[in-house]
Scaffold this motif. Sequence first.
Motif, PDB file in Angstrom:
ATOM      1  N   PHE A  44     -12.805   5.650   7.347  1.00  0.00           N
ATOM      2  CA  PHE A  44     -11.554   4.933   7.148  1.00  0.00           C
ATOM      3  C   PHE A  44     -10.933   5.335   5.813  1.00  0.00           C
ATOM      4  N   ILE A  45      -9.597   5.266   5.754  1.00  0.00           N
ATOM      5  CA  ILE A  45      -8.887   5.514   4.505  1.00  0.00           C
ATOM      6  C   ILE A  45      -7.737   4.525   4.387  1.00  0.00           C
ATOM      7  N   ALA A  46      -7.471   4.078   3.152  1.00  0.00           N
ATOM      8  CA  ALA A  46      -6.331   3.189   2.890  1.00  0.00           C
ATOM      9  C   ALA A  46      -5.592   3.718   1.666  1.00  0.00           C
ATOM     10  N   GLY A  47      -6.012   3.283   0.459  1.00  0.00           N
ATOM     11  CA  GLY A  47      -5.396   3.802  -0.757  1.00  0.00           C
ATOM     12  C   GLY A  47      -5.734   5.263  -0.983  1.00  0.00           C
ATOM     13  N   GLY A  48      -6.946   5.652  -0.611  1.00  0.00           N
ATOM     14  CA  GLY A  48      -7.339   7.049  -0.621  1.00  0.00           C
ATOM     15  C   GLY A  48      -7.810   7.596  -1.947  1.00  0.00           C
ATOM     16  N   LEU A  88      -6.824  -4.653   2.219  1.00  0.00           N
ATOM     17  CA  LEU A  88      -5.792  -3.702   1.823  1.00  0.00           C
ATOM     18  C   LEU A  88      -4.917  -4.212   0.679  1.00  0.00           C
ATOM     19  N   ALA A  89      -5.205  -5.392   0.172  1.00  0.00           N
ATOM     20  CA  ALA A  89      -4.480  -5.862  -1.010  1.00  0.00           C
ATOM     21  C   ALA A  89      -4.773  -4.917  -2.173  1.00  0.00           C
ATOM     22  N   THR A  90      -3.741  -4.472  -2.857  1.00  0.00           N
ATOM     23  CA  THR A  90      -3.953  -3.595  -4.002  1.00  0.00           C
ATOM     24  C   THR A  90      -4.363  -4.423  -5.218  1.00  0.00           C
ATOM     25  N   HIS A  91      -4.858  -3.741  -6.228  1.00  0.00           N
ATOM     26  CA  HIS A  91      -5.195  -4.437  -7.468  1.00  0.00           C
ATOM     27  C   HIS A  91      -3.944  -5.070  -8.076  1.00  0.00           C
ATOM     28  N   TRP A  92      -2.807  -4.435  -7.883  1.00  0.00           N
ATOM     29  CA  TRP A  92      -1.546  -5.001  -8.366  1.00  0.00           C
ATOM     30  C   TRP A  92      -1.198  -6.274  -7.601  1.00  0.00           C
ATOM     31  N   ASP A  93      -1.469  -6.296  -6.296  1.00  0.00           N
ATOM     32  CA  ASP A  93      -1.251  -7.514  -5.508  1.00  0.00           C
ATOM     33  C   ASP A  93      -2.088  -8.668  -6.058  1.00  0.00           C
ATOM     34  N   VAL A  94      -3.336  -8.371  -6.412  1.00  0.00           N
ATOM     35  CA  VAL A  94      -4.207  -9.399  -6.989  1.00  0.00           C
ATOM     36  C   VAL A  94      -3.646  -9.865  -8.337  1.00  0.00           C
ATOM     37  N   GLU A  95      -3.236  -8.919  -9.145  1.00  0.00           N
ATOM     38  CA  GLU A  95      -2.744  -9.230 -10.486  1.00  0.00           C
ATOM     39  C   GLU A  95      -1.496 -10.099 -10.454  1.00  0.00           C
ATOM     40  N   TRP A 111      -9.942  -9.473 -12.659  1.00  0.00           N
ATOM     41  CA  TRP A 111      -9.574  -8.341 -11.805  1.00  0.00           C
ATOM     42  C   TRP A 111      -8.490  -7.480 -12.449  1.00  0.00           C
ATOM     43  N   MET A 112      -7.707  -8.063 -13.348  1.00  0.00           N
ATOM     44  CA  MET A 112      -6.647  -7.300 -14.017  1.00  0.00           C
ATOM     45  C   MET A 112      -7.190  -6.154 -14.857  1.00  0.00           C
ATOM     46  N   THR A 113      -8.470  -6.183 -15.177  1.00  0.00           N
ATOM     47  CA  THR A 113      -9.045  -5.151 -16.043  1.00  0.00           C
ATOM     48  C   THR A 113      -9.473  -3.913 -15.256  1.00  0.00           C
ATOM     49  N   ILE A 114      -9.386  -3.959 -13.935  1.00  0.00           N
ATOM     50  CA  ILE A 114      -9.856  -2.847 -13.119  1.00  0.00           C
ATOM     51  C   ILE A 114      -8.854  -1.702 -13.134  1.00  0.00           C
ATOM     52  N   GLY A 115      -9.312  -0.534 -13.517  1.00  0.00           N
ATOM     53  CA  GLY A 115      -8.523   0.680 -13.387  1.00  0.00           C
ATOM     54  C   GLY A 115      -7.347   0.796 -14.332  1.00  0.00           C
ATOM     55  N   ASN A 116      -6.687   1.958 -14.260  1.00  0.00           N
ATOM     56  CA  ASN A 116      -5.453   2.174 -15.000  1.00  0.00           C
ATOM     57  C   ASN A 116      -4.266   1.815 -14.111  1.00  0.00           C
ATOM     58  N   VAL A 117      -3.063   2.062 -14.589  1.00  0.00           N
ATOM     59  CA  VAL A 117      -1.873   1.663 -13.839  1.00  0.00           C
ATOM     60  C   VAL A 117      -1.832   2.343 -12.471  1.00  0.00           C
ATOM     61  N   ARG A 118      -2.125   3.631 -12.409  1.00  0.00           N
ATOM     62  CA  ARG A 118      -2.083   4.345 -11.141  1.00  0.00           C
ATOM     63  C   ARG A 118      -3.077   3.767 -10.145  1.00  0.00           C
ATOM     64  N   VAL A 119      -4.268   3.491 -10.616  1.00  0.00           N
ATOM     65  CA  VAL A 119      -5.294   2.924  -9.736  1.00  0.00           C
ATOM     66  C   VAL A 119      -4.891   1.532  -9.282  1.00  0.00           C
ATOM     67  N   ARG A 120      -4.369   0.712 -10.176  1.00  0.00           N
ATOM     68  CA  ARG A 120      -4.005  -0.661  -9.804  1.00  0.00           C
ATOM     69  C   ARG A 120      -2.875  -0.690  -8.778  1.00  0.00           C
TER      70      ARG A 120
END
Length: 272
Positions: A44-48, A88-95, A111-120
């Motif tokens: 499976f793939i989503a954000g990829g 499929l909620a993105t990290h930005w959706d959570v934030e 959860w806001m601390t996960i990843g950089n802007v591109r990843v979120r």
Amino acid sequence: MYTHSTDAGWISRSHRAISPFRLARPSTPEEAIEVFSDQADATFIAGGIDLVRRMRGGDKWNTVIDISSIDGLGAIEDAGDFVRIGALATHWDVETSEVLAARLPDFQTAWMTIGNVRVRMAGTVGGNILAREAGYDGGVILGVLGAELVFASAAGEVSLPADSAGAALPAGGLLKRVDVPVVPNRKLLFDRSLKPMVSVAVSVEGDRHAVGIGCAFPEPLFRTGTGAVEAEELSADLPEPTGNPMGSSAYRRRMVGVIAARAYRALTSGMR
């Protein structure tokens, strides 16, 4: 439902390191599971973010099932005793979720601390969990909150505790959502100040605590107890951490105890 990977725009013609594959685009979880079960070598793939990195590194699948367009898998909903977070909620959706800000603010802050802007912006909650990378913290945070991973499978829905790191995932299952309990007076603090050596999440509910440890082991490690978190006692109870050139095993194990004890004191002293 099927197309060729290059024709679909998934592979730049300059990125021939990625082997050709058949791309499926199901419209329902049931359809996705059916496609997966019909193929001998599928994923499976989503954000990829992680899957494409692995494919460019040489990993191969004959069929890639794009679930990013399946309705409902990205929703964040208040379900009373828990909050449902779609895989499929993105990290930005959570934030930016108003539901999480109202019902699980400590979780949202962590959860806001996960990843950089591109990843979120592109990465998903489900992708972070299912990648099972030692340095990913989604499972650490969810585990200390008693969350459940809910999969769709050919046999129906299957739930798996988020703190059961290393457990086998349901065969052919598709992660649909994460159910995070809403527990009155439960507090959470996540400390990633020593990543990539260690990361530590601590939750406190009454006289009970849960400690989640990331980065130091192949998968998240959890400890629970009552009363205060004692740094030396916790550190002594841990197995040998995996190798890391940034810090010795002894140092990293000691820091887990120090960070967890400090977080416990912060959560119980009214400092937050």
